[in-house]
Design a protein around this motif. Structure first.
Motif, PDB file in Angstrom:
ATOM      1  N   MET A   1      -2.768  15.374   2.750  1.00  0.00           N
ATOM      2  CA  MET A   1      -2.667  14.177   3.576  1.00  0.00           C
ATOM      3  C   MET A   1      -1.364  13.452   3.278  1.00  0.00           C
ATOM      4  O   MET A   1      -1.004  13.258   2.118  1.00  0.00           O
ATOM      5  CB  MET A   1      -3.835  13.236   3.265  1.00  0.00           C
ATOM      6  CG  MET A   1      -3.789  11.938   4.053  1.00  0.00           C
ATOM      7  SD  MET A   1      -5.202  10.870   3.650  1.00  0.00           S
ATOM      8  CE  MET A   1      -4.741  10.412   1.975  1.00  0.00           C
ATOM      9  N   SER A   3       0.739   9.987   3.564  1.00  0.00           N
ATOM     10  CA  SER A   3       0.547   8.570   3.849  1.00  0.00           C
ATOM     11  C   SER A   3       1.854   7.808   3.933  1.00  0.00           C
ATOM     12  O   SER A   3       1.882   6.667   4.343  1.00  0.00           O
ATOM     13  CB  SER A   3      -0.335   7.933   2.767  1.00  0.00           C
ATOM     14  OG  SER A   3       0.283   8.052   1.508  1.00  0.00           O
ATOM     15  N   SER A  39      -3.113   9.739  10.051  1.00  0.00           N
ATOM     16  CA  SER A  39      -2.990  10.244   8.689  1.00  0.00           C
ATOM     17  C   SER A  39      -1.572  10.682   8.349  1.00  0.00           C
ATOM     18  O   SER A  39      -1.242  10.900   7.183  1.00  0.00           O
ATOM     19  CB  SER A  39      -3.968  11.403   8.462  1.00  0.00           C
ATOM     20  OG  SER A  39      -3.655  12.503   9.285  1.00  0.00           O
ATOM     21  N   GLU A  45      -7.942   9.062   5.849  1.00  0.00           N
ATOM     22  CA  GLU A  45      -8.482  10.415   5.972  1.00  0.00           C
ATOM     23  C   GLU A  45      -9.608  10.411   7.008  1.00  0.00           C
ATOM     24  O   GLU A  45     -10.598   9.687   6.840  1.00  0.00           O
ATOM     25  CB  GLU A  45      -9.036  10.900   4.629  1.00  0.00           C
ATOM     26  CG  GLU A  45      -9.634  12.295   4.700  1.00  0.00           C
ATOM     27  CD  GLU A  45     -10.303  12.701   3.398  1.00  0.00           C
ATOM     28  OE1 GLU A  45     -10.849  13.835   3.355  1.00  0.00           O
ATOM     29  OE2 GLU A  45     -10.304  11.902   2.447  1.00  0.00           O
ATOM     30  N   ARG A  56     -11.586   7.122   6.285  1.00  0.00           N
ATOM     31  CA  ARG A  56     -11.729   6.803   4.869  1.00  0.00           C
ATOM     32  C   ARG A  56     -10.438   6.146   4.394  1.00  0.00           C
ATOM     33  O   ARG A  56      -9.355   6.744   4.471  1.00  0.00           O
ATOM     34  CB  ARG A  56     -12.032   8.046   4.051  1.00  0.00           C
ATOM     35  CG  ARG A  56     -12.193   7.765   2.550  1.00  0.00           C
ATOM     36  CD  ARG A  56     -12.619   9.009   1.803  1.00  0.00           C
ATOM     37  NE  ARG A  56     -13.989   9.375   2.155  1.00  0.00           N
ATOM     38  CZ  ARG A  56     -14.425  10.631   2.213  1.00  0.00           C
ATOM     39  NH1 ARG A  56     -13.584  11.632   2.004  1.00  0.00           N
ATOM     40  NH2 ARG A  56     -15.684  10.883   2.518  1.00  0.00           N
TER      41      ARG A  56
END
Length: 258
Positions: A1, A3, A39, A45, A56
């Motif tokens: 992921m 960010s 994301s 997430e 999330r």
């Protein structure tokens, strides 16, 4: 992921992300396109909870769509993540905004910003950058985008010295605070926004009379173009205009997020 915010993706990369062609539909069990795209830019997430897509954000989970029908004011006050995409942002030639509540980007989901940038003044990772000869405090994750904008504006100012008054006496960047006359957190709280010279700007709250809203602007196109090219939205695209204001919201300018 991933960010960490980055600059706009090249068209080829966007095509690959979308499955080989622009506009390709996501698989049936994939998260909503905009949620999946978030994301790339934020600490989020996509997850499924009881068959519904959620986001999330750190230790907390929030529904992508809370299922509530809302007025514009209700979306401002209590949005879900889907609401933040409900008004498309359109870059390009500057034009008056006359449709009531046409305010793309004013709807913000604060938990998303808290998870990515920090949930208090002490947790926001602020660095000092040089922006056209002025020292500004911005979030570390957004600093590269600010610096790319400064490079574009520096070149534009050399070509057109009349831009200089708009780019001096800047109104501010990082400031943990509420939006004036509201209980909503300002984007300045996260170090991702900048206000240009207020003496060269228009703000709907300053207008007399304030109602009905009549859009006004003096910010030149070349300045708007420089910011939008690096993932910043402009408050001059709003019915409730704030022409000094630029805000790093790359998801609203990324075609993959639409």
């Amino acid at each position: 992921m991933r960010s960490r915010p980055r600059g706009p993706l090249p068209a080829l990369v966007l095509t690959l992300v979308l499955g080989g062609r622009a506009g390709a539909e996501a698989p049936a069990d994939a998260p909503p396109r905009a949620l999946a795209c978030l994301s790339k830019w934020y600490a989020v997430e996509p997850v499924k909870v009881d068959g519904a897509w959620h986001a999330r954000l750190g230790a907390a989970t929030y529904p992508w769509d809370d299922g509530k029908a809302k007025s514009f004011e209700e979306k401002l006050a209590s949005p879900d993540l889907e609401d933040t995409f409900s008004i498309p942002y359109t870059p390009g030639p500057i034009a008056p905004v006359t449709r009531e509540n046409e305010d793309p980007g004013r709807i913000r989901f604060d938990p998303l910003f808290h998870a990515t940038y920090g949930g208090s003044a002490q947790k926001v990772d602020v660095v000092v950058i040089d922006f056209l000869g002025q020292k500004l405090k911005v979030h570390r994750k957004a600093a590269p985008a600010f610096e790319r904008v400064a490079k574009r504006l520096s070149a534009a100012r050399v070509k057109d010295p009349s831009l200089k008054p708009y780019l001096t006496k800047l109104g501010g960047t990082f400031n943990w605070r509420k939006i004036a006359n509201t209980n909503r957190q300002s984007a300045h709280s996260y170090g991702v926004s900048i206000d240009l010279n207020t003496a060269r700007s228009h703000y709907w709250e300053w207008a007399k009379p304030k109602e009905p809203v009549r859009w006004a602007n003096r910010i030149p196109q070349v300045i708007v173009d420089a910011f939008e090219a690096e993932g910043f939205i402009w408050g001059g695209r709003w019915y409730h205009y704030d022409t000094m204001h630029f805000e790093y919201r790359p998801e609203l300018l990324d075609p993959a997020c639409k």
